[in-house]
Design an enzyme around this catalytic site. Structure first.
Site, PDB file in Angstrom:
ATOM      1  N   ASP A   1       0.876  -1.171   0.000  1.00 30.32           N
ATOM      2  CA  ASP A   1       0.000   0.000   0.000  1.00 30.32           C
ATOM      3  C   ASP A   1       0.917   1.227   0.000  1.00 30.32           C
ATOM      4  O   ASP A   1       1.596   1.505   0.992  1.00 30.32           O
ATOM      5  CB  ASP A   1      -0.901  -0.046   1.244  1.00 30.32           C
ATOM      6  CG  ASP A   1      -1.860   1.143   1.330  1.00 30.32           C
ATOM      7  OD1 ASP A   1      -1.577   2.190   0.725  1.00 30.32           O
ATOM      8  OD2 ASP A   1      -2.884   1.025   2.029  1.00 30.32           O
TER       9      ASP A   1
ATOM     10  N   LYS B   1      -6.349  10.090  -1.485  1.00 36.54           N
ATOM     11  CA  LYS B   1      -5.352  10.902  -0.801  1.00 36.54           C
ATOM     12  C   LYS B   1      -4.543  11.702  -1.825  1.00 36.54           C
ATOM     13  O   LYS B   1      -5.111  12.475  -2.563  1.00 36.54           O
ATOM     14  CB  LYS B   1      -4.488  10.000   0.086  1.00 36.54           C
ATOM     15  CG  LYS B   1      -5.311   8.956   0.895  1.00 36.54           C
ATOM     16  CD  LYS B   1      -6.191   9.570   1.958  1.00 36.54           C
ATOM     17  CE  LYS B   1      -7.213   8.589   2.540  1.00 36.54           C
ATOM     18  NZ  LYS B   1      -6.683   7.348   3.086  1.00 36.54           N
TER      19      LYS B   1
HETATM   20  C1  LIG Z   1      -7.218   6.041   3.372  1.00 37.04           C
HETATM   21  C2  LIG Z   1      -6.376   4.840   3.272  1.00 37.04           C
HETATM   22  C3  LIG Z   1      -6.882   3.610   2.827  1.00 37.04           C
HETATM   23  C4  LIG Z   1      -8.341   3.424   2.474  1.00 37.04           C
HETATM   24  O1  LIG Z   1      -8.697   4.179   1.369  1.00 37.04           O
HETATM   25  P1  LIG Z   1     -10.212   4.719   1.099  1.00 37.04           P
HETATM   26  O2  LIG Z   1     -10.060   5.447  -0.176  1.00 37.04           O
HETATM   27  O3  LIG Z   1     -10.593   5.565   2.261  1.00 37.04           O
HETATM   28  O4  LIG Z   1     -11.071   3.487   0.997  1.00 37.04           O
HETATM   29  C5  LIG Z   1      -6.013   2.551   2.715  1.00 37.04           C
HETATM   30  N1  LIG Z   1      -4.712   2.661   3.045  1.00 37.04           N
HETATM   31  C6  LIG Z   1      -4.194   3.817   3.495  1.00 37.04           C
HETATM   32  C7  LIG Z   1      -2.750   3.889   3.849  1.00 37.04           C
HETATM   33  C8  LIG Z   1      -4.988   4.939   3.627  1.00 37.04           C
HETATM   34  O5  LIG Z   1      -4.475   6.095   4.088  1.00 37.04           O
END
Ligand SMILES: *Cc1c(COP(=O)(O)O)cnc(C)c1O
Length: 405
Positions: A187, A212
């Protein structure tokens, strides 16, 4: 369809603007938004050829859409993979990527510090379907290697990791995963492909919450997974087509717009964050600051190799108690109290009562999430205004202390 594949020779800043761009018949500078659910076939022969996969072309937007294809190609090029699959949310990316490769009896090895909903997905939902999950501190490579099992299919990590900004050596974990014939999934939300391309460290799949930094403007919830053509095809044909967490074309169009400024935004985010982190570290009312950009941070050996910047998420411990933290946040005037990160606006939140409130107090303590821990996502405002707002909030804490004797 004529797609722009010149990106192999381009710098990332150019790819964020031109990558995956299809030629428009009218010469539109900005690619049109294909806000359509379905696509008309010229005749029955074309319809059946598309379903049989004998002719390229679109069928129905859950299976593919030109606006979404452009985004997928652009982000895949940025992460240096041949393909990508856009998803409705970041969690849609995590669940689609994992479920495409797992079945009953398989084991997943997960970093013990990950995004809260990913933790819930692995620890509660997967286990209901007979998938074994174990969590390990991936900063400890010996423990990580020891936690591999003969049925381990996937290894999942995030780096740097929320909220203490711990950094994991991706290449070392990739070697452990591959030695056990497992795929490594990373991720990369906190870094973006401009600061970290986990493929270079051996990751098999890289995913993002595009909510983000990739979009960067706080107006979309979305996700994306990048990988080999074969892996992405499998994700699209199984977990996306049949479970349905596909992205809306309108969201893809907004993210394409947001991506054009990713390079300049990340530079400004990192510059602002470095100054905010240094200001906080020198402040008498701050006990501890967590930021990978400090010269004494354990991430430093990976700077310049795995990471090309420290990012713009900082966590810090205030002196005092939970009321100090609440009063500090409530005194801010420019900085917004909100979860999420990567937006133009500087956002601040209190993990113990917000993102990590579902944890039991014992689990919070074990994870080091104290009542005085605060997380800030440094935005793109003039840094002097961000610093003045923090300063006036600190001043009010001092005044409050006097009032209470
Ligand atoms: C926000 C986030 C997610 C989840 O993403 P959404 O778009 O809110 O479903 C997963 N991993 C990380 C590191 C995040 O900051």
């Amino acid at each position: 369809m004529c797609t722009n594949n010149k990106h192999k020779h381009w710098q990332p800043a150019t790819v964020t603007i031109h990558g995956g761009k299809a030629k428009d018949e009218h010469g539109a500078l900005v690619s049109p938004l294909y806000q359509t659910a379905t696509f008309a076939f010229a005749n029955t022969a074309q319809g059946s050829a598309r379903f049989a996969g004998e002719e390229p072309g679109y069928i129905y937007s859950r299976l593919g859409n030109p606006t979404i294809t452009e985004l997928e190609q652009r982000v895949a090029a940025l992460e240096d993979y041949p393909a990508a699959a856009a998803t409705a949310t970041g969690m849609g990316a995590v669940s689609a990527a994992m479920l495409a490769f797992l079945q009953q009896g398989d084991h997943v090895l997960v970093s013990d510090a990950i995004y809260g909903c990913s933790f819930a997905l692995f620890s509660h939902l997967f286990t209901r379907f007979g998938i074994e999950v174990s969590f390990v501190d991936m900063a400890d490579l010996e423990q990580t290697a020891a936690a591999m099992q003969t049925n381990t299919k996937l290894v999942f990590l995030e780096s740097p990791v929320n909220p203490h900004l711990k950094v994991i050596d991706i290449a070392a974990v990739a070697a452990i995963a591959h030695a056990g014939d497992a795929k490594l999934v990373v991720d990369n939300t906190f870094m973006t492909p401009l600061l970290q391309q986990p493929r270079r460290q051996g990751a098999d799949l890289v995913l993002h919450s595009a909510t983000k930094y990739l979009n960067g403007h706080g107006d979309v919830v979305a996700g994306i997974v990048c990988g080999s053509a074969e892996d992405i095809e499998l994700i699209k044909l199984t977990t996306l087509k049949d479970m349905g967490a596909t992205m809306s074309p309108h969201d893809a169009w907004l993210i394409l717009r947001g991506l054009k400024t990713l390079d300049v935004r990340m530079q400004r985010h990192c510059e602002n964050a470095q100054q905010v982190a240094e200001y906080l570290r020198d402040h008498a009312q701050v006990r501890e600051v967590y930021y990978p950009g400090f010269a004494d941070h354990p991430a430093q050996p990976l700077m310049g190799t795995q990471m090309h910047g420290a990012g713009a998420v900082i966590a810090f411990e205030l002196c005092g108690d939970i009321n100090t933290a609440r009063q500090f946040l409530d005194s801010l005037q420019l900085i917004t109290i909100a979860v999420s990160l990567g937006d133009a606006e500087t956002l601040i939140q209190h993990p113990a009562s917000m993102t990590h409130s579902p944890y039991t107090p014992e689990a919070r303590a074990a994870a080091g999430i104290t009542d005085t821990l605060v997380r800030i996502s440094v935005g793109l405002e003039a840094v002097s205004d961000i610093l003045s707002d923090l300063e006036q909030a600190f001043t009010q804490l001092t005044t409050g202390e006097h009032q209470h004797g």
